[in-house]
Scaffold this active site. Structure first.
Site, mmCIF file in Angstrom:
data_model
loop_
_atom_site.group_PDB
_atom_site.id
_atom_site.type_symbol
_atom_site.label_atom_id
_atom_site.label_comp_id
_atom_site.label_asym_id
_atom_site.label_seq_id
_atom_site.Cartn_x
_atom_site.Cartn_y
_atom_site.Cartn_z
ATOM 1 N N GLU A 127 99.894 72.262 53.593
ATOM 2 C CA GLU A 127 100.941 72.714 52.683
ATOM 3 C C GLU A 127 100.363 73.716 51.693
ATOM 4 O O GLU A 127 99.140 73.848 51.570
ATOM 5 C CB GLU A 127 101.527 71.502 51.939
ATOM 6 N N GLY A 131 95.461 71.682 51.027
ATOM 7 C CA GLY A 131 94.616 72.279 52.037
ATOM 8 C C GLY A 131 93.469 71.345 52.376
ATOM 9 O O GLY A 131 93.576 70.462 53.214
ATOM 10 N N GLU A 242 90.335 67.500 67.499
ATOM 11 C CA GLU A 242 90.635 68.926 67.322
ATOM 12 C C GLU A 242 89.371 69.751 67.153
ATOM 13 O O GLU A 242 89.192 70.795 67.802
ATOM 14 C CB GLU A 242 91.539 69.106 66.099
ATOM 15 N N SER A 366 83.738 75.751 57.075
ATOM 16 C CA SER A 366 82.335 75.373 57.286
ATOM 17 C C SER A 366 81.827 74.497 56.149
ATOM 18 O O SER A 366 81.040 73.559 56.367
ATOM 19 C CB SER A 366 81.463 76.626 57.405
ATOM 20 N N GLU A 367 82.280 74.796 54.929
ATOM 21 C CA GLU A 367 81.823 74.010 53.781
ATOM 22 C C GLU A 367 82.303 72.561 53.871
ATOM 23 O O GLU A 367 81.530 71.617 53.619
ATOM 24 C CB GLU A 367 82.334 74.654 52.483
#
Length: 396
Positions: A127, A131, A242, A366-367
């Site tokens: 949304e 995030g 995923e 990535s973080e």
């Protein structure tokens, strides 16, 4: 652990390779230039069985493994990472998730069309203000007789503008936080659902991304996926799968960049010799190969891990982090090797650079993925569930 391919998997990969070169390659450039989604090609992918790889055979799928699904995505991504992204959102984020968590009636209603490519699926979680902390979503679902009424919005939803079926997450008991989230199967024709807008992206063009709106959207109660307030269990198992499956997309990008760079290094002449004789070019090629092979083993290992345990997050987070960052480096290296030609839009290399970057952002930056790996390595005392990142920032 045996990570070698079976004969069936090798045959499937070869069939996908032939299909992609014949059917996808001719439209890949148009997809990027016009932000065009090739619906007919998508349907033909379904006719070949490539859209329902893990869907049970009784619902029109192939009933195969996550590795088989990844092999197909890798072949598509070599030519069009954007189409691979849409296929991944359709066949994994939506179809595999519903296949594992939906009721027989829900699966029978949605999955046959999804497997055939007649309908398109999407996952609606992210949304505007949810995030990285996806469990803080604000979309609400309130029970009203034999329906739920949804209100809220979703952002950065792959396939959102064209999806016929959505797996939507909403708060059914806001006071319970992450333990008050539920998942719903929502059709495009649901009263109160609309596509607010389609989004214009830097890369992965041709894979539609949109903002979705739910305004008193009425969803039959029988379309609750799983049990009420238990949506996080559905969500988290899906995220782990995923990341492992979508790791195949950067593999495809890297493989295509390496192959094109090798061919160019063998044929391009400068200073009276093939540029493949130059040591700095050789170093780039060697690094690309080494990192691609390392990424492939990480991704295959992660696919094996999630097949054994859907809660396994470390392997998939590490695999996608390494593979995605490597694919960005490889795409840039391929442009450098090709020089001025690589910078031109006549070749797909600049497109692959733009496409590759998304894999460092979507499905968890990535973080965020590094946090997941580190906290699992450190142990339970470092995994505060009330502040645990959801393995994503923005879902594209």
């Amino acid at each position: 652990m045996d990570l070698s391919l079976s004969e069936e998997e090798r045959d499937l990969r070869e069939a996908a390779h032939r299909f992609v070169r014949k059917e996808v390659a001719p439209v890949a450039d148009r997809m990027d230039r016009e932000d065009y989604f090739p619906r007919e090609v998508f349907r033909r992918l379904g006719e070949q069985g490539f859209l329902g790889v893990t869907v049970p055979t009784e619902y029109g799928g192939l009933g195969l493994s996550y590795l088989a699904q990844a092999l197909i995505l890798e072949e598509i991504a070599r030519v069009s990472p954007a189409l691979a992204l849409s296929v991944g959102a359709h066949s994994n984020l939506f179809a595999d998730n519903l296949g594992r968590n939906g009721t027989p009636a829900q699966r029978a209603r949605a999955l046959p069309g999804i497997a055939s490519g007649e309908t398109v699926g999407a996952l609606a979680l992210t949304e505007p203000d949810a995030g990285s902390d996806a469990t803080s979503l604000r979309t609400r679902a309130e029970r009203d007789g034999d329906h739920y009424v949804l209100n809220g919005s979703k952002q950065f939803i792959t396939n959102g503008p064209i999806a016929d079926w959505l797996l939507v997450y909403a708060k059914t008991h806001p006071a319970r936080g992450r333990r008050g989230i539920s998942a719903f199967l929502v059709g495009r024709d649901a009263p109160g659902f609309s596509v607010a807008r389609s989004l214009d992206k830097m890369g992965m063009r041709g894979s539609p991304t949109g903002e979705l709106a739910f305004q008193d959207c009425r969803v039959p109660a029988e379309q609750l996926v799983g049990t009420e307030n238990n949506g996080v269990a559905v969500m988290m198992s899906g995220l782990n799968v995923e990341r492992a499956v979508l790791g195949a997309i950067p593999l495809g990008i890297s493989a295509e960049c390496l192959e094109r760079s090798l061919e160019y290094a063998r044929t391009r002449e400068q200073f009276g010799q093939k540029i493949g004789h130059f040591e700095m070019i050789q170093q780039k090629l060697a690094d690309m190969y080494t990192e691609l092979e390392a990424a492939r083993w990480l991704v295959y290992s992660a696919l094996h891990s999630v097949a054994q345990d859907l809660r396994s997050s470390r392997a998939s987070a590490a695999a996608l982090t390494f593979a995605s960052e490597a694919s960005t480096r490889h795409a840039l290296a391929a442009v450098q090797i090709h020089g001025g030609y690589g910078y031109m839009r006549d070749l797909p290399l600049e497109r692959l650079v733009r496409d590759a970057k998304l894999l460092e952002i979507g499905a968890g930056t990535s973080e965020i993925r590094r946090l997941i790996v580190a906290r699992e390595l450190l142990g339970p005392g470092f995994r505060d569930e009330s502040h645990r990142p959801s393995a994503r920032t923005e879902r594209i």
